[in-house]
Design a protein around this motif. Structure first.
Motif, PDB file in Angstrom:
ATOM      1  N   ARG A  73       7.154   9.256   3.365  1.00 49.42           N
ATOM      2  CA  ARG A  73       6.147  10.053   4.067  1.00 49.42           C
ATOM      3  C   ARG A  73       6.803  10.944   5.106  1.00 49.42           C
ATOM      4  O   ARG A  73       6.477  12.128   5.233  1.00 49.42           O
ATOM      5  N   GLY A  74       7.722  10.368   5.870  1.00 50.12           N
ATOM      6  CA  GLY A  74       8.404  11.127   6.903  1.00 50.12           C
ATOM      7  C   GLY A  74       9.189  12.298   6.343  1.00 50.12           C
ATOM      8  O   GLY A  74       9.385  13.311   7.024  1.00 50.12           O
ATOM      9  N   LEU A  75       9.628  12.167   5.111  1.00 51.56           N
ATOM     10  CA  LEU A  75      10.385  13.225   4.444  1.00 51.56           C
ATOM     11  C   LEU A  75       9.468  14.232   3.745  1.00 51.56           C
ATOM     12  O   LEU A  75       9.949  15.127   3.048  1.00 51.56           O
ATOM     13  N   GLY A  76       8.163  14.065   3.943  1.00 48.46           N
ATOM     14  CA  GLY A  76       7.220  15.006   3.345  1.00 48.46           C
ATOM     15  C   GLY A  76       6.935  14.743   1.885  1.00 48.46           C
ATOM     16  O   GLY A  76       6.547  15.655   1.149  1.00 48.46           O
ATOM     17  N   ARG A  77       7.095  13.467   1.474  1.00 50.28           N
ATOM     18  CA  ARG A  77       6.851  13.116   0.074  1.00 50.28           C
ATOM     19  C   ARG A  77       5.793  12.017  -0.023  1.00 50.28           C
ATOM     20  O   ARG A  77       6.090  10.887  -0.443  1.00 50.28           O
ATOM     21  N   PRO A  78       4.541  12.308   0.372  1.00 51.05           N
ATOM     22  CA  PRO A  78       3.503  11.276   0.327  1.00 51.05           C
ATOM     23  C   PRO A  78       3.224  10.783  -1.086  1.00 51.05           C
ATOM     24  O   PRO A  78       2.825   9.622  -1.275  1.00 51.05           O
ATOM     25  N   GLU A  79       3.400  11.653  -2.081  1.00 54.97           N
ATOM     26  CA  GLU A  79       3.175  11.223  -3.464  1.00 54.97           C
ATOM     27  C   GLU A  79       4.129  10.104  -3.853  1.00 54.97           C
ATOM     28  O   GLU A  79       3.741   9.151  -4.545  1.00 54.97           O
ATOM     29  N   LYS A  80       5.370  10.202  -3.383  1.00 56.72           N
ATOM     30  CA  LYS A  80       6.352   9.152  -3.661  1.00 56.72           C
ATOM     31  C   LYS A  80       5.953   7.849  -2.970  1.00 56.72           C
ATOM     32  O   LYS A  80       6.095   6.758  -3.548  1.00 56.72           O
ATOM     33  N   ALA A  81       5.442   7.964  -1.749  1.00 56.57           N
ATOM     34  CA  ALA A  81       4.978   6.777  -1.034  1.00 56.57           C
ATOM     35  C   ALA A  81       3.849   6.094  -1.794  1.00 56.57           C
ATOM     36  O   ALA A  81       3.793   4.859  -1.884  1.00 56.57           O
ATOM     37  N   LEU A  82       2.940   6.880  -2.358  1.00 57.20           N
ATOM     38  CA  LEU A  82       1.838   6.308  -3.136  1.00 57.20           C
ATOM     39  C   LEU A  82       2.339   5.650  -4.410  1.00 57.20           C
ATOM     40  O   LEU A  82       1.827   4.604  -4.829  1.00 57.20           O
ATOM     41  N   ASP A  83       3.336   6.248  -5.035  1.00 60.46           N
ATOM     42  CA  ASP A  83       3.934   5.620  -6.216  1.00 60.46           C
ATOM     43  C   ASP A  83       4.504   4.253  -5.864  1.00 60.46           C
ATOM     44  O   ASP A  83       4.341   3.284  -6.616  1.00 60.46           O
ATOM     45  N   MET A  84       5.152   4.178  -4.709  1.00 54.88           N
ATOM     46  CA  MET A  84       5.726   2.907  -4.265  1.00 54.88           C
ATOM     47  C   MET A  84       4.634   1.890  -3.946  1.00 54.88           C
ATOM     48  O   MET A  84       4.805   0.688  -4.158  1.00 54.88           O
ATOM     49  N   ALA A  85       3.487   2.371  -3.459  1.00 54.43           N
ATOM     50  CA  ALA A  85       2.373   1.476  -3.142  1.00 54.43           C
ATOM     51  C   ALA A  85       1.800   0.827  -4.388  1.00 54.43           C
ATOM     52  O   ALA A  85       1.173  -0.243  -4.314  1.00 54.43           O
ATOM     53  N   GLY A  86       2.005   1.458  -5.547  1.00 55.24           N
ATOM     54  CA  GLY A  86       1.504   0.897  -6.793  1.00 55.24           C
ATOM     55  C   GLY A  86       2.567   0.211  -7.625  1.00 55.24           C
ATOM     56  O   GLY A  86       2.308  -0.189  -8.769  1.00 55.24           O
ATOM     57  N   ALA A  87       3.751   0.050  -7.058  1.00 54.44           N
ATOM     58  CA  ALA A  87       4.869  -0.545  -7.797  1.00 54.44           C
ATOM     59  C   ALA A  87       4.769  -2.077  -7.829  1.00 54.44           C
ATOM     60  O   ALA A  87       4.131  -2.691  -6.962  1.00 54.44           O
ATOM     61  N   PRO A  88       5.420  -2.721  -8.807  1.00 51.08           N
ATOM     62  CA  PRO A  88       5.392  -4.188  -8.905  1.00 51.08           C
ATOM     63  C   PRO A  88       5.950  -4.890  -7.672  1.00 51.08           C
ATOM     64  O   PRO A  88       5.558  -6.034  -7.384  1.00 51.08           O
ATOM     65  N   GLU A  89       6.833  -4.225  -6.933  1.00 50.19           N
ATOM     66  CA  GLU A  89       7.428  -4.844  -5.741  1.00 50.19           C
ATOM     67  C   GLU A  89       6.381  -5.250  -4.715  1.00 50.19           C
ATOM     68  O   GLU A  89       6.579  -6.224  -3.963  1.00 50.19           O
ATOM     69  N   VAL A  90       5.269  -4.534  -4.686  1.00 51.26           N
ATOM     70  CA  VAL A  90       4.231  -4.818  -3.688  1.00 51.26           C
ATOM     71  C   VAL A  90       3.663  -6.218  -3.875  1.00 51.26           C
ATOM     72  O   VAL A  90       3.331  -6.903  -2.901  1.00 51.26           O
ATOM     73  N   HIS A  91       3.573  -6.668  -5.118  1.00 53.08           N
ATOM     74  CA  HIS A  91       3.017  -7.995  -5.392  1.00 53.08           C
ATOM     75  C   HIS A  91       3.948  -9.112  -4.925  1.00 53.08           C
ATOM     76  O   HIS A  91       3.512 -10.263  -4.799  1.00 53.08           O
ATOM     77  N   LYS A  92       5.188  -8.770  -4.661  1.00 57.38           N
ATOM     78  CA  LYS A  92       6.152  -9.768  -4.181  1.00 57.38           C
ATOM     79  C   LYS A  92       6.179  -9.866  -2.655  1.00 57.38           C
ATOM     80  O   LYS A  92       6.833 -10.746  -2.105  1.00 57.38           O
ATOM     81  N   LEU A  93       5.480  -8.959  -1.985  1.00 55.87           N
ATOM     82  CA  LEU A  93       5.446  -8.977  -0.529  1.00 55.87           C
ATOM     83  C   LEU A  93       4.543 -10.100  -0.023  1.00 55.87           C
ATOM     84  O   LEU A  93       3.590 -10.493  -0.689  1.00 55.87           O
TER      85      LEU A  93
END
Length: 210
Positions: A73-93
């Motif tokens: 987000r800080g780098l001006g790439r909110p779309e990438k941040a949203l992609d990460m929010a939907g990644a499998p890694e989130v379920h491991k948090l």
């Protein structure tokens, strides 16, 4: 240790210590993580992201996933941040990490001008819960702020009030935001004293009175 000690009160000094630590022990995951947070605190998002990625490769942990997404987000790439929010890694948090990821995703939606989507993103069992957790105040604050940005002032006031109730360590300025919505103005006591002093008639000098 110095990075952790100085990070909140003097981010620039913490960053300086982190650079020294990197020169001495760049292969230590904790050093890379500390360097990432020091860079992040100084809004050096590309550098922070590189350090967080290095720490993650060394440990295999997903703990840094939300802050890595916020760097995007800080780098001006909110779309990438949203992609990460939907990644499998989130379920491991853990729960705290998942709430943090939700906050980042909502922020990314706002970056993209999607206020309604940001509000929906923050609506969750954690937001609705009456239980106060370490993340509760920040979650309620973000929700109130999004509501206010969407012009839903009365609902925003309600949630700023709830944020105040749960903000036990003063991690947000929810009380100030609530006062602002209620039209309360704070006057600095020193300024008030100076104003009164300025308004007083100077004492008459000898010989000035009849």
């Amino acid at each position: 240790m110095m990075v952790a000690r100085l990070l909140d009160e003097d981010p620039e000094a913490a960053y300086g210590y982190s650079r020294v630590a990197l020169r001495l022990a760049s292969r230590v995951a904790a050093v890379r993580e500390a360097a990432g947070f020091a860079a992040y605190a100084n809004q050096k998002y590309a550098e922070a992201l590189a350090e967080f990625r290095a720490a993650r490769r060394m440990t295999g942990s997903v703990e840094l996933w939300p802050v890595m997404a916020d760097c995007e987000r800080g780098l001006g790439r909110p779309e990438k941040a949203l992609d990460m929010a939907g990644a499998p890694e989130v379920h491991k948090l853990d729960k705290a990490g998942q709430v943090e990821m939700r906050l980042v995703a909502a922020g990314a939606r706002r970056d993209m001008g999607q206020l309604d989507a940001a509000i929906v993103t923050l609506q969750s069992p954690e937001l609705a819960s009456n239980s106060v957790q370490p993340w509760t105040a920040r979650l309620r604050y973000a929700y109130a702020d999004a509501l206010l940005a969407a012009g839903r002032e009365q609902e925003a006031r309600e949630w700023f009030a709830k944020a105040v109730e749960s903000d036990r360590d003063g991690s947000t300025d929810a009380s100030d935001r609530l006062a602002e919505l209620d039209g309360v103005e704070f006057m600095d006591a020193l300024d008030e004293g100076e104003s009164e002093s300025d308004g007083q008639r100077p004492a008459a000098e000898d010989g000035d009175e009849d």
